[in-house]
Design an enzyme around this catalytic site. Sequence first.
Site, short mmCIF file in Angstrom:
data_model
loop_
_atom_site.label_atom_id
_atom_site.label_comp_id
_atom_site.label_asym_id
_atom_site.label_seq_id
_atom_site.Cartn_x
_atom_site.Cartn_y
_atom_site.Cartn_z
N GLU A 32 -27.10 68.73 -21.09
CA GLU A 32 -26.29 67.59 -21.53
C GLU A 32 -27.08 66.33 -21.18
O GLU A 32 -27.53 66.18 -20.04
CB GLU A 32 -24.95 67.59 -20.78
N ARG A 253 -27.69 80.25 -10.05
CA ARG A 253 -28.02 78.84 -9.81
C ARG A 253 -29.05 78.75 -8.70
O ARG A 253 -29.06 79.60 -7.80
CB ARG A 253 -26.79 78.12 -9.25
N LYS A 263 -25.57 66.16 -11.44
CA LYS A 263 -25.90 64.86 -12.03
C LYS A 263 -24.89 63.79 -11.64
O LYS A 263 -25.24 62.64 -11.44
CB LYS A 263 -25.98 65.00 -13.56
P1 ATP Z 1 -25.08 69.15 -13.41
O1 ATP Z 1 -24.03 69.73 -12.53
O2 ATP Z 1 -26.27 68.69 -12.69
O3 ATP Z 1 -24.55 68.16 -14.38
P2 ATP Z 1 -24.96 70.97 -15.54
O4 ATP Z 1 -24.96 72.41 -15.46
O5 ATP Z 1 -23.67 70.37 -15.88
O6 ATP Z 1 -25.59 70.40 -14.21
P3 ATP Z 1 -26.42 70.81 -17.97
O7 ATP Z 1 -27.22 69.69 -18.50
O8 ATP Z 1 -25.23 71.25 -18.70
O9 ATP Z 1 -26.03 70.37 -16.51
O10 ATP Z 1 -27.38 72.03 -17.62
C1 ATP Z 1 -28.34 72.55 -18.50
C2 ATP Z 1 -28.67 73.95 -18.07
O11 ATP Z 1 -29.18 73.96 -16.73
C3 ATP Z 1 -27.46 74.85 -18.07
O12 ATP Z 1 -27.83 76.06 -18.71
C4 ATP Z 1 -27.15 75.05 -16.61
O13 ATP Z 1 -26.58 76.29 -16.40
C5 ATP Z 1 -28.51 74.94 -15.97
N1 ATP Z 1 -28.42 74.51 -14.57
C6 ATP Z 1 -27.83 73.42 -14.09
N2 ATP Z 1 -27.92 73.35 -12.74
C7 ATP Z 1 -28.62 74.45 -12.36
C8 ATP Z 1 -29.06 74.99 -11.09
N3 ATP Z 1 -28.80 74.35 -9.95
N4 ATP Z 1 -29.75 76.14 -11.09
C9 ATP Z 1 -30.03 76.78 -12.23
N5 ATP Z 1 -29.65 76.36 -13.44
C10 ATP Z 1 -28.93 75.21 -13.53
MG MG Z 2 -23.02 71.25 -18.25
MG MG Z 3 -22.54 71.10 -13.33
#
Ligand code: ATP
Ligand code: MG
Ligand code: MG
Length: 530
Positions: A32, A253, A263
């Site tokens: 995102e 994760r 984020k």
């Molecule tokens: P955040 O909580 O930082 O906003 P998010 O999962 O909402 O993280 P996205 O931009 O939707 O952010 O994530 C893109 C991809 O990265 C998704 O497939 C998510 O599962 C993966 N991802 C996010 N954080 C991690 C992590 N700590 N370890 C492994 N993969 C991750």
């Molecule tokens: Mg997300």
């Molecule tokens: Mg998240």
Amino acid sequence: KAKKAALSKAGASYNIALQDADQGVVTRFPPEPSGYLHIGHAKAALLNDYFAHDLYKGTLLLRFDDTNPSKEKQEFEDSIIEDLALMGIKPDRTSYTSDYLQVLYEHTIRLITEGHAYADDTEQEKMRDERWKGIASERRERTVEENLRIFEEMKVASEEGQKNCIRAKMSVDNPNKAMRDPVIYRCNLLPHHRTGTTWKMYPTYDLAVPIVDALEGVTHALRTTEYADRNDQYQWFIDILGLRQVHIWDFARMNFIRTFLSKRKLTKLIDTGKVWGWDDPRMPTIRGVRRRGMTIPALRDFILKQGPSRNIVNMDWTNFWATNKKVIDAVAPRFTAIDKENTVRATIIGGPDKPYTEEKPKHNKNPEVGTKKVTFSSELILEQADVKLMKEGEEITLMAWGNAIVRKIVGSDPITSVELELHLEGDVKKTEKKVTWASFEGQTLIPVELVDFDYLITKDKLEEDDEMEKFLTPVTEFRSAALCDQNVQDLKVDDIIQFERKGYYRVDKAYKDGEPAVLFNIPTGKEAKK
Ligand code: ATP
Ligand code: MG
Ligand code: MG
């Protein structure tokens, strides 16, 4: 070359295969654009890349999951593209969930028409409570006509439209709460960074992901294990809408001690001025760790070694930086820095009458790193801390020069000067003290500012709902001044070097017109835990 090396190492230990890979492999990384990529995202991106491009001859899609105008920006999108390129990840195609808004709207019309979705204006708190208790919403049995009418109201964001959301009619009381009629559409009046004000309602992640995955031909959707509860609803949408099947593949994760990988929380650190921005060297973003001195081959190596294990581990930064040290130690040129606030003048008895300069290797074991100028003279500066330990009559070693005997120490606390008698016949292997020095004559000493950082967070293992504010380290930035040998004036931003006996540093700002260079200390994983 570095990429291949890291991968073959990791690949050998994976010993895994994707289901039905013989029918083709299409993976996708769906960030995102609501922030810069952090090292958790790097894991997701590298795994998708690994399956699509290294383990199989497949396709990697980059899809911006941009259906929440409240959080998304062009700046974030641009930074994600740049950071993936930096990591050596080349998506075969790039798309946007927002390109599918019309398609998603049409699929929702179908869901409503076929009795699989309904409009609900139950107030938020009450809806949450009903979902928790497994109670049906009063709106669950609205007619198709009523639901379609309200969906159109939502489309124009009328007063009635804005009060409603659309929910998928999955289940009222399924033990898996993700199956309890999840919300799939809601109004948002903020302009979208790509589609402007064309849309006033947006699909949720839960609806958009399965539909767009299927439409884009994704064969294997990698998701972190905390989404496992939502695998059933993903499948529900695929089945109800008769879409192409997608394999969901869960991975763990990646978390780090004393670090938030969210984020939302990282944005807060920036907004409250705790750090300088997304690329602050204390941030766990790709830009942040790079600015701290992490190299891309080491980052890839570290992450791919974790592999696709499903155990969520709280990684220690020690291994992260130790992996990097192996990479930089072999190539980082060596220079000299003397703590500026605590210098001691040293006169060399039997030293050269006039300063002279020689070319010496920048790296003792790696001649490819090149040579540097070393100036010798009878007027040196040493560090207070070194001279304090010296005793008159003792034989010491001047690094990369030879031995000398301490003849006279003047003053104490602080020591003001010292006289050393050169004794080059002495055996450097036999002395206890190796002393850093720089010639005060015959070269211009270059001023630098050395910066060291501490963890932003004081607590090792953070819980999801821990309030960041309670665990912030009060001071995380430590600056000191140093005087360096003449070669340091040629260093450029991003150069990674070693100051003998001090550590590894990355140049954040080059020396210019008498303005000190700024260098950040690079952790090696050996630091005592503060
Ligand atoms: P955040 O909580 O930082 O906003 P998010 O999962 O909402 O993280 P996205 O931009 O939707 O952010 O994530 C893109 C991809 O990265 C998704 O497939 C998510 O599962 C993966 N991802 C996010 N954080 C991690 C992590 N700590 N370890 C492994 N993969 C991750
Ligand atoms: Mg997300
Ligand atoms: Mg998240």
